[in-house]
Design an enzyme around this catalytic site. Structure first.
Site, PDB file in Angstrom:
ATOM      1  CG  HIS A 182      48.335  53.390  37.102  1.00 18.71           C
ATOM      2  ND1 HIS A 182      48.497  52.795  36.225  1.00 18.71           N
ATOM      3  CD2 HIS A 182      49.552  53.916  37.336  1.00 18.71           C
ATOM      4  CE1 HIS A 182      49.550  52.536  35.578  1.00 18.71           C
ATOM      5  NE2 HIS A 182      50.410  53.171  36.399  1.00 18.71           N
ATOM      6  CG  HIS A 191      41.978  49.810  42.073  1.00 16.61           C
ATOM      7  ND1 HIS A 191      42.286  50.794  43.380  1.00 16.61           N
ATOM      8  CD2 HIS A 191      41.104  49.132  42.397  1.00 16.61           C
ATOM      9  CE1 HIS A 191      41.459  50.216  44.441  1.00 16.61           C
ATOM     10  NE2 HIS A 191      41.095  49.023  43.768  1.00 16.61           N
ATOM     11  CG  HIS A 228      36.164  48.913  43.709  1.00 15.44           C
ATOM     12  ND1 HIS A 228      36.380  49.803  44.749  1.00 15.44           N
ATOM     13  CD2 HIS A 228      37.339  48.130  43.843  1.00 15.44           C
ATOM     14  CE1 HIS A 228      37.303  49.446  45.491  1.00 15.44           C
ATOM     15  NE2 HIS A 228      38.019  48.456  44.943  1.00 15.44           N
ATOM     16  CD  GLU A 229      39.009  45.870  40.701  1.00 11.34           C
ATOM     17  OE1 GLU A 229      40.009  46.353  40.724  1.00 11.34           O
ATOM     18  OE2 GLU A 229      38.535  45.319  41.753  1.00 11.34           O
TER      19      GLU A 229
END
Length: 234
Positions: A113, A109, A105-106
């Site tokens: 980006h 991100h 999940h991270e």
């Protein structure tokens, strides 16, 4: 409650606060119980959270993002300013299905980006004003109630609305990161088909905490509007 010569008057808008607290508590409890359940299930791949992050970022062609451990539980996050994926002690070196999901999940991100995902850019841009609104809204609003100044009441509502806006923009960012995570876990073969069900449950539970936070904030905003309207009638 409000003081009156013969006693106290119960503020009915407290009901909105109670509803918001209950919603947040339910979402938080479900998240913790789901994470706890799948933290005890070892992934078939045997990869740790850190190794999962490395493989996913490499698969996405991203090599300039650092993966570091961070203290705490469920304190995982991605910092676009330093291009750093920080994984908690329950995730970084652990091989559970839950750890793999959170790491993925991270990384979602980080991929957002890298591809210049618009909602993430919007969220990052409004962080300063959202923080300002969150810290100053209630003091200013309470000052407006005390001194019966409509201008301060409206300013407090506007400032709190900025915090609500931040949480609203956060929803697509978080849901998209989870969606990317599920696709990457499947395409890279990090989780088996059977494990994907557990992964979906973990990520769904996590996403619902953001929905609950938004619902709670909207209820608080509604309470401010009602209180301001009541003071106008007074």
């Amino acid at each position: 409650m409000y003081g009156y010569p013969y006693g106290f008057y119960f503020d009915p808008t407290y009901i909105l606060l109670i509803i918001g607290l209950v919603i947040s508590l339910i979402a938080s409890t479900r998240m913790k119980s789901t994470f706890s359940k799948y933290r005890r299930v070892r992934s078939d791949s045997g990869l740790t959270g850190a190794q999962t992050a490395e493989r996913i970022l490499a698969a996405a062609g991203i090599y300039d993002v650092k993966i570091v451990p961070v203290q705490g539980s469920l304190t995982d996050h991605y910092d676009p300013r330093t291009k750093t994926v920080s994984l908690s002690q329950d995730v970084y070196g652990q091989t559970s299905v839950a750890s793999v999901c959170v790491a993925a999940h991270e990384c979602g991100h980080a991929i957002q980006h890298a591809v210049n995902y618009a909602p993430l850019n919007i969220r990052s841009a409004i962080v300063p004003v959202a923080n300002l609104g969150s810290s100053l809204s209630w003091p200013i609003f309470l000052a407006g109630l005390i001194f019966s100044m409509r201008s301060l009441l409206m300013l407090g509502i506007v400032l709190f609305s900025l915090a609500v806006l931040f949480q609203l923009v956060t929803l697509p960012v978080e849901f998209n990161a989870s969606s990317r995570a599920l696709r990457l876990l499947e395409s890279t073969g990090i989780l088996s088909t059977e494990e994907n069900l557990g992964a979906r449950r973990v990520l769904t539970a996590a996403a619902l905490t953001y929905v609950a936070a938004l619902a709670s904030s909207i209820l608080q905003l509604l309470r401010l509007i009602i209180l301001a309207g009541g003071r106008d009638r007074d």
